[in-house]
Design a protein around this motif. Structure first.
Motif, PDB file in Angstrom:
ATOM      1  N   ARG A  23       0.940  -1.075   0.049  1.00 58.35           N
ATOM      2  CA  ARG A  23       0.054  -0.019   0.084  1.00 58.35           C
ATOM      3  C   ARG A  23       0.945   1.205   0.029  1.00 58.35           C
ATOM      4  O   ARG A  23       0.557   2.110  -0.476  1.00 58.35           O
ATOM      5  N   SER A  26       1.959   1.658  -3.460  1.00 54.25           N
ATOM      6  CA  SER A  26       0.794   2.439  -4.350  1.00 54.25           C
ATOM      7  C   SER A  26       0.576   3.656  -4.128  1.00 54.25           C
ATOM      8  O   SER A  26      -0.410   4.299  -4.700  1.00 54.25           O
ATOM      9  N   VAL A  28      -1.337   4.397  -1.300  1.00 59.60           N
ATOM     10  CA  VAL A  28      -2.375   4.191  -0.596  1.00 59.60           C
ATOM     11  C   VAL A  28      -2.342   4.620   1.009  1.00 59.60           C
ATOM     12  O   VAL A  28      -3.093   5.379   1.604  1.00 59.60           O
ATOM     13  N   TYR A  73      -7.952   6.076  -0.354  1.00 60.76           N
ATOM     14  CA  TYR A  73      -8.654   5.342  -1.492  1.00 60.76           C
ATOM     15  C   TYR A  73      -9.319   6.267  -2.459  1.00 60.76           C
ATOM     16  O   TYR A  73      -9.563   7.318  -2.191  1.00 60.76           O
ATOM     17  N   ASP A  74      -9.374   5.652  -3.603  1.00 60.14           N
ATOM     18  CA  ASP A  74     -10.322   6.338  -4.639  1.00 60.14           C
ATOM     19  C   ASP A  74     -12.048   6.203  -4.336  1.00 60.14           C
ATOM     20  O   ASP A  74     -12.545   6.845  -4.959  1.00 60.14           O
ATOM     21  N   SER A  75     -12.239   5.114  -3.722  1.00 59.93           N
ATOM     22  CA  SER A  75     -13.726   4.846  -3.463  1.00 59.93           C
ATOM     23  C   SER A  75     -14.027   4.378  -2.109  1.00 59.93           C
ATOM     24  O   SER A  75     -12.975   3.769  -1.420  1.00 59.93           O
ATOM     25  N   GLU A  77     -15.486   1.776  -1.425  1.00 61.82           N
ATOM     26  CA  GLU A  77     -15.802   0.249  -1.714  1.00 61.82           C
ATOM     27  C   GLU A  77     -14.292  -0.277  -1.572  1.00 61.82           C
ATOM     28  O   GLU A  77     -14.193  -1.264  -1.255  1.00 61.82           O
ATOM     29  N   GLU A  78     -13.524   0.564  -2.382  1.00 60.98           N
ATOM     30  CA  GLU A  78     -12.093  -0.056  -2.072  1.00 60.98           C
ATOM     31  C   GLU A  78     -11.637   0.108  -0.642  1.00 60.98           C
ATOM     32  O   GLU A  78     -10.819  -0.886  -0.438  1.00 60.98           O
ATOM     33  N   ALA A  79     -11.653   0.930  -0.146  1.00 65.86           N
ATOM     34  CA  ALA A  79     -11.343   1.087   1.407  1.00 65.86           C
ATOM     35  C   ALA A  79     -12.039   0.088   2.167  1.00 65.86           C
ATOM     36  O   ALA A  79     -11.233  -0.672   2.826  1.00 65.86           O
ATOM     37  N   ALA A  81     -13.036  -2.965   1.150  1.00 67.58           N
ATOM     38  CA  ALA A  81     -12.372  -4.277   0.869  1.00 67.58           C
ATOM     39  C   ALA A  81     -10.916  -4.412   1.516  1.00 67.58           C
ATOM     40  O   ALA A  81     -10.729  -5.285   1.928  1.00 67.58           O
ATOM     41  N   ASP A  82     -10.347  -3.394   1.534  1.00 69.76           N
ATOM     42  CA  ASP A  82      -8.933  -3.278   2.071  1.00 69.76           C
ATOM     43  C   ASP A  82      -9.001  -3.445   3.463  1.00 69.76           C
ATOM     44  O   ASP A  82      -8.081  -4.093   4.009  1.00 69.76           O
TER      45      ASP A  82
END
Length: 123
Positions: A23, A26, A28, A73-75, A77-79, A81-82
């Motif tokens: 992370r 990337s 994040v 995060y960009d969304s 949902e991504e947050a 999930a991570d």
């Protein structure tokens, strides 16, 4: 997590190094770290216009914050999930301990939308 449960196993440290390293690479992961127990903690309580200081340890503490991280995060949902992956690492490598992983959005200040207006908030 519960106070005084000991040091996490090396396998969890190793898995978290990989998780955070990916992370960070990337972009994040922005910042984070672990926290010691409450034995040396100091709380300042502001109540009724007065400030009092309370030094640890705190016998009434059942759960403590063991660490923190700031991620971007960009969304939503991504947050989410991570965050699940983070919790799954703890379930896999330290299954005998109950860990609550809480995800919260950082406020941008007094003009930030209330929770009812925040993306992904549902009744």
């Amino acid at each position: 997590m519960e106070e005084g449960i000991g040091t996490p196993p090396q396998a969890l440290f190793d898995a978290m190094d990989v998780f955070i390293g990916e992370r960070a690479a990337s972009g994040v992961f922005l910042d984070g770290g672990g926290l010691y127990g409450t034995e040396d903690a100091v709380n300042f309580v502001a109540s009724n216009g007065e400030v009092t200081q309370h030094d640890g340890p705190y016998a009434e503490s059942k759960e403590v914050v063991g660490g923190w991280s700031i991620m971007q995060y960009d969304s939503l949902e991504e947050a989410v999930a991570d965050q699940r992956k983070f919790a799954e690492l703890h379930a896999e490598y330290w299954p005998e301990v109950t860990v609550v992983a809480t995800m919260r959005q950082i406020s941008d200040g007094p003009d930030a939308p209330d929770a009812a207006d925040a993306p992904g908030e549902h009744d």
